[in-house]
Design an enzyme around this catalytic site. Structure first.
Site, PDB file in Angstrom:
ATOM      1  N   CYS A   1       0.816  -1.209   0.000  1.00 23.12           N
ATOM      2  CA  CYS A   1       0.000   0.000   0.000  1.00 23.12           C
ATOM      3  C   CYS A   1       0.852   1.262   0.000  1.00 23.12           C
ATOM      4  CB  CYS A   1      -0.884   0.062   1.257  1.00 23.12           C
ATOM      5  SG  CYS A   1      -1.952  -1.348   1.538  1.00 23.12           S
TER       6      CYS A   1
ATOM      7  N   CYS B   1      -2.702  -2.967  -3.408  1.00 22.82           N
ATOM      8  CA  CYS B   1      -3.954  -2.760  -2.680  1.00 22.82           C
ATOM      9  C   CYS B   1      -5.007  -2.189  -3.622  1.00 22.82           C
ATOM     10  CB  CYS B   1      -3.705  -1.789  -1.517  1.00 22.82           C
ATOM     11  SG  CYS B   1      -5.198  -1.277  -0.637  1.00 22.82           S
TER      12      CYS B   1
ATOM     13  N   CYS C   1     -24.061 -13.818  14.587  1.00 17.41           N
ATOM     14  CA  CYS C   1     -23.674 -13.935  15.995  1.00 17.41           C
ATOM     15  C   CYS C   1     -23.965 -12.638  16.757  1.00 17.41           C
ATOM     16  CB  CYS C   1     -22.202 -14.328  16.114  1.00 17.41           C
ATOM     17  SG  CYS C   1     -21.062 -13.242  15.251  1.00 17.41           S
TER      18      CYS C   1
END
Length: 368
Positions: free
Chosen positions: A37, A68, A318
């Protein structure tokens, strides 16, 4: 010396601060993701022990790291020459193409001028850059059963040893090993509560997590060990499908998901996850109640551990598990996201259109 590269500690401090003064002076490569990056990349910052610094994108590519998709390090700095921009766009559209100087001439480019412009910008010629990008395509063809020598020649390598070394460095496996396993694809999905990383093969979704979850690097390593697969940046059908389904979910138009899932867990963990998937949007359940439903009333701690081991957020909900007293309990994506998701689903359950308001959550830039 004035032109000496700053120390790695200085560069890491610049990375944390997203200091634009260092942009283009060096690039950061993250061992745990295989991505490199710009120092100003908005993605979650990696730990100091997980990063390497290079002076040019070419060095990053040669070391096996991929650019990236968020900060686009191959298109940083000053506005590039039109020829550079155009050829980078062509390379992104056809990463498997075997480019030659003749191709450049046929498109009206002078090869020597293109070479100088790419060397000045990336420290590597366009043809060398194209060869590095072809390695990713070569790995995909190997997993599809292509003969190693064919993949080697398609990637532009005359030397078999050089091709094997390059593939191993990029994908963590020799070409022969890649033929026996699928290549997982990974890509970002933007959501109203932060970017998520999706990882899938051509058949099913393996991981869907918020990019700033602290456990994400460990989850990725565990997934690679479980599947014995390398991971490359790109898209496949399950990622496209879950991206569209998430868009519908956050728009308040979808309450369930149909993307096929690959569940990596013990039989007990999978039973917990399947029960969570059966829990309707807008409903919640306590750890104790879920344990009793599964016929394991004393397994409250095991239920909590299965919840924490879930690596497919939102789809395996969850976030719908709460404490026995109705309080919010731990959530890998942060309690503010858990509150946001429950509020969002309650509004959908009550037939209210999402209003896009804050919903009592902190700003996205605030750490969970």
């Amino acid at each position: 010396m004035l032109l000496e590269r700053p120390s790695d500690d200085t560069l890491y401090a610049a990375l944390l601060a997203r200091d634009a003064a260092y942009d283009g002076l060096a690039y950061v490569a993250v061992r745990t993701t295989g991505i490199f990056c710009r120092l100003t990349c908005p993605a979650r910052k990696p730990k100091r022990a997980h990063v390497l610094f290079f002076e040019t994108p070419a060095e990053c590519l040669a070391a096996g790291f991929r650019p990236c998709l968020r900060c686009k390090p191959l298109s940083t700095g000053q506005e590039p020459e039109p020829a550079v921009s155009a050829l980078i766009d062509l390379l992104e559209r056809e990463p498997e193409r075997r480019w030659s100087e003749r191709d450049l001439v046929e498109r009206g480019y002078d090869p020597s001028t293109v070479r100088r412009q790419f060397k000045r910008r990336f420290g590597i010629s366009f043809l060398e850059l194209a060869r590095l990008r072809r390695l990713g395509h070569a790995a995909e063809t190997l997993t599809a059963g292509t003969r190693i020598i064919e993949a080697q020649l398609d990637a532009g390598y005359e030397s078999g040893s050089g091709f094997r070394a390059a593939i191993t460095r990029l994908f963590g496996a020799a070409p022969k090993q890649l033929r026996t396993r699928d290549l997982l694809k990974a890509d970002w999905i933007e959501t109203p509560i932060g970017p998520m990383l999706a990882i899938a093969d051509r058949l099913a979704l393996h991981l869907l997590e918020f990019a700033d979850r602290p456990a994400l690097p460990a989850e990725i390593r565990r997934l690679q060990e479980q599947t014995r697969s390398a991971i490359a940046i790109g898209r496949c059908a399950p990622i496209d499908q879950i991206s569209n389904e998430l868009a519908g979910y956050f728009a308040g138009k979808r309450t369930h998901f149909e993307t096929r899932l690959a569940l990596h867990g013990t039989p007990f963990q999978r039973s917990v996850w399947e029960r969570l998937r059966a829990l309707a949007s807008g409903q919640t359940l306590s750890y104790g109640a879920l344990a009793r439903e599964l016929g394991r009333p004393a397994a409250i701690r095991a239920i909590a551990q299965a919840n924490g081991a879930n690596s497919i957020a939102i789809v395996i909900p969850c976030h719908r598990i709460i404490g026995a007293d109705g309080s919010l309990t731990g959530y890998g994506g942060g309690l503010w996201r858990k509150r946001w998701l429950l509020r969002h689903e309650q509004q959908m359950h009550e037939g209210e259109a999402p209003d896009g308001t804050d919903r009592e959550s902190p700003p996205l830039c605030q750490p969970a």
